[in-house]
Design a protein around this motif. Structure first.
Motif, short mmCIF file in Angstrom:
data_model
loop_
_atom_site.label_atom_id
_atom_site.label_comp_id
_atom_site.label_asym_id
_atom_site.label_seq_id
_atom_site.Cartn_x
_atom_site.Cartn_y
_atom_site.Cartn_z
N ARG A 104 0.80 -1.16 0.11
CA ARG A 104 -0.16 -0.16 -0.04
C ARG A 104 0.76 1.18 -0.05
NH1 ARG A 104 -3.04 -2.99 3.79
NH2 ARG A 104 -2.39 -1.77 5.58
N ILE A 105 1.87 1.24 0.69
CA ILE A 105 2.84 2.60 0.81
C ILE A 105 3.49 2.52 -0.36
CG2 ILE A 105 5.11 3.40 1.91
CD1 ILE A 105 4.17 1.76 4.35
N GLN A 106 3.74 1.48 -1.12
CA GLN A 106 4.44 1.75 -2.60
C GLN A 106 3.61 2.21 -3.54
OE1 GLN A 106 7.62 1.03 -3.44
NE2 GLN A 106 7.26 1.91 -5.32
N GLN A 107 2.35 1.79 -3.35
CA GLN A 107 0.98 2.22 -4.44
C GLN A 107 0.94 3.71 -4.29
OE1 GLN A 107 -2.53 0.23 -3.87
NE2 GLN A 107 -3.49 0.84 -5.51
N GLN A 108 0.90 4.05 -3.06
CA GLN A 108 0.73 5.60 -2.62
C GLN A 108 2.04 6.31 -3.14
OE1 GLN A 108 -0.10 5.89 1.59
NE2 GLN A 108 -1.98 4.79 1.57
N ALA A 109 3.02 5.91 -2.76
CA ALA A 109 4.17 6.68 -3.44
C ALA A 109 4.02 6.65 -5.15
CB ALA A 109 5.46 5.67 -2.82
N ASP A 110 3.86 5.42 -5.73
CA ASP A 110 3.75 5.72 -7.06
C ASP A 110 2.67 6.53 -7.44
OD1 ASP A 110 5.65 3.57 -7.33
OD2 ASP A 110 4.37 2.04 -7.43
N SER A 111 1.39 6.62 -6.70
CA SER A 111 0.46 7.34 -7.23
C SER A 111 0.88 9.05 -7.12
CB SER A 111 -0.79 7.21 -6.39
OG SER A 111 -1.33 6.16 -6.56
N GLN A 112 1.44 9.30 -5.89
CA GLN A 112 2.20 10.39 -5.57
C GLN A 112 3.19 11.06 -6.62
OE1 GLN A 112 3.65 10.31 -1.40
NE2 GLN A 112 1.42 10.48 -0.81
N ARG A 113 3.97 9.99 -6.99
CA ARG A 113 5.08 10.29 -8.02
C ARG A 113 4.43 10.59 -9.48
NH1 ARG A 113 7.73 6.39 -7.18
NH2 ARG A 113 6.93 4.84 -8.93
N THR A 114 3.40 9.77 -10.00
CA THR A 114 2.53 10.00 -11.14
C THR A 114 2.00 11.34 -11.00
OG1 THR A 114 2.39 7.68 -11.23
CG2 THR A 114 1.02 9.04 -12.59
N ALA A 115 1.32 11.62 -9.87
CA ALA A 115 0.66 12.96 -9.78
C ALA A 115 1.64 14.02 -9.85
CB ALA A 115 -0.14 13.08 -8.52
N ALA A 116 2.81 13.96 -9.32
CA ALA A 116 4.04 14.87 -9.34
C ALA A 116 4.40 15.27 -10.73
CB ALA A 116 4.94 14.77 -8.60
N GLU A 117 4.59 13.99 -11.43
CA GLU A 117 5.00 14.17 -12.89
C GLU A 117 4.17 14.67 -13.83
OE1 GLU A 117 5.96 10.04 -13.85
OE2 GLU A 117 7.84 9.97 -12.49
N GLU A 118 2.78 14.58 -13.56
CA GLU A 118 1.74 15.14 -14.39
C GLU A 118 1.72 16.58 -14.25
OE1 GLU A 118 -1.41 15.29 -17.03
OE2 GLU A 118 0.08 13.72 -16.75
N SER A 119 1.63 16.83 -12.97
CA SER A 119 1.92 18.33 -12.52
C SER A 119 2.96 19.14 -13.06
CB SER A 119 1.82 18.49 -11.12
OG SER A 119 1.82 19.94 -10.70
N ALA A 120 4.26 18.68 -12.97
CA ALA A 120 5.12 19.22 -13.67
C ALA A 120 5.18 19.13 -15.18
CB ALA A 120 6.62 18.28 -13.20
N ARG A 121 4.28 18.23 -15.74
CA ARG A 121 4.34 18.16 -17.28
C ARG A 121 3.45 19.45 -17.66
NH1 ARG A 121 0.88 16.88 -21.02
NH2 ARG A 121 -0.70 16.24 -19.57
N LEU A 122 2.26 19.36 -16.63
CA LEU A 122 1.30 20.47 -17.14
C LEU A 122 1.86 21.79 -17.18
CD1 LEU A 122 -2.10 19.03 -15.64
CD2 LEU A 122 -1.45 19.27 -17.89
N GLN A 123 2.76 22.00 -15.99
CA GLN A 123 3.34 23.32 -15.54
C GLN A 123 4.32 23.76 -16.54
OE1 GLN A 123 5.28 23.66 -11.87
NE2 GLN A 123 5.96 25.41 -12.11
N ALA A 124 5.09 22.76 -17.22
CA ALA A 124 6.02 22.96 -18.25
C ALA A 124 5.27 23.39 -19.49
CB ALA A 124 6.99 21.65 -18.30
N ALA A 125 4.06 22.75 -19.75
CA ALA A 125 3.43 23.01 -21.18
C ALA A 125 2.84 24.44 -20.87
CB ALA A 125 2.38 22.03 -21.04
N GLN A 126 2.13 24.76 -19.66
CA GLN A 126 1.61 26.07 -19.49
C GLN A 126 2.97 27.15 -19.66
OE1 GLN A 126 -0.11 25.98 -15.61
NE2 GLN A 126 -1.73 25.02 -16.26
N GLU A 127 4.25 26.97 -19.11
CA GLU A 127 5.34 27.73 -19.39
C GLU A 127 5.54 27.86 -20.71
OE1 GLU A 127 8.33 26.10 -16.70
OE2 GLU A 127 7.28 27.08 -14.73
N ALA A 128 5.57 26.68 -21.45
CA ALA A 128 5.96 27.09 -22.74
C ALA A 128 5.05 27.77 -23.58
CB ALA A 128 6.14 25.48 -23.23
#
Length: 282
Positions: A104-128
């Motif tokens: 469960r901890i690993q699943q939560q970590a994966d979900s958080q990492r995926t959300a962080a990556e998606e947020s970073a991707r959206l932020q990079a797209a907005q900045e571009a």
């Protein structure tokens, strides 16, 4: 007197058990020589009457249980042992609380990492996108500034010339004071547009000879007079575009370009002062 009641037999049936009595032919009990009914002895060996209820079912259940423990049990095949597939996690691992918590901890970590990556991707797209919009705005602003600079840029109408008459002079061959600036040059010398604008009139104009009227963006009219020929009689022009040639048409004493400046298409002003205010010295 002999008693008609049958005494309780010492070895008789237990109290509460009903015996089946058989009356005599006349409906009364027959008594033996010993004072007991002859049927009593026989009744002693009869089965007590059973009350209908769950007893027969209990008997059937007992039989079924006995058979199940022997014959039925042996007839039922034993369940085959469970075999875990090679790609499945053993049951013992899934049942381990520590491993489940770690999963469960690993699943939560994966979900958080995926959300962080998606947020970073959206932020990079907005900045571009913002950078692209800013770049486009800068390019548009630069183009507008260049256009304004081009519109503000002015050039002299003739390159090789001599000033032969100034604004406000008087002479016997002018009906009024001189209304323009004369650029004396050989016939056929190119005449250029002073600034960016639109040619709104071109043709013969009496004492002005062949004339071209250019209207600048601010409404100022530039008159090019005494032309020998008209090269561009309509449309937009940029500073330095050739629009005609020097001539001696109309009321003149020699070939030259008569230039007039009329703000808002009204009365003429001194062309020399107007040009000097815009960085040009005739």
């Amino acid at each position: 007197m002999a008693s008609t009641h049958t005494p309780a037999h010492p070895a008789g049936p237990a109290a509460g058990t009903q015996l089946l009595d058989h009356p005599g032919p006349d409906g009364t009990e027959s008594l033996g020589a010993d004072g007991f009914a002859p049927e009593v002895e026989a009744n002693r060996h009869r089965m007590p009457r059973q009350t209908r209820g769950a007893s027969p079912l209990l008997g059937v259940t007992a039989v079924a249980a006995t058979l199940g423990a022997t014959g039925f049990a042996s007839a039922t095949p034993a369940a085959a042992p469970a075999v875990a597939a090679p790609d499945e996690t053993p049951v013992t691992l899934a049942a381990d609380p520590g491993l489940a918590l770690a999963a469960r901890i690993q699943q939560q970590a994966d979900s958080q990492r995926t959300a962080a990556e998606e947020s970073a991707r959206l932020q990079a797209a907005q900045e571009a996108e913002a950078k692209a919009a800013a770049k486009e705005a800068d390019a548009k602003r630069a183009a507008e500034e260049a256009e304004r600079a081009k519109a503000a840029a002015l050039t002299l109408p003739v390159k090789d010339y001599n000033l032969s008459a100034h604004y406000g002079q008087s002479a016997r061959y002018w009906a009024h004071l001189h209304t323009g600036l004369d650029f004396a040059a050989d016939t056929g010398t190119p005449v250029y547009a002073v600034g960016q604008g639109t040619i709104t009139s071109a043709g013969w104009s009496g004492a002005y000879g062949y004339r071209i009227v250019e209207t600048l963006p601010d409404g100022t009219e530039i008159w090019y007079c005494h032309l020998s020929s008209i090269i561009k009689g309509s449309g937009k022009v940029a500073p330095g575009d050739q629009i005609g040639k020097v001539g001696a048409t109309g009321n003149v004493t020699g070939p030259h370009l008569h230039l007039e400046v009329r703000p808002d298409g009204g009365a003429p002003v001194d062309p020399e002062t107007w040009l000097e205010q815009r960085g040009l010295t005739p």
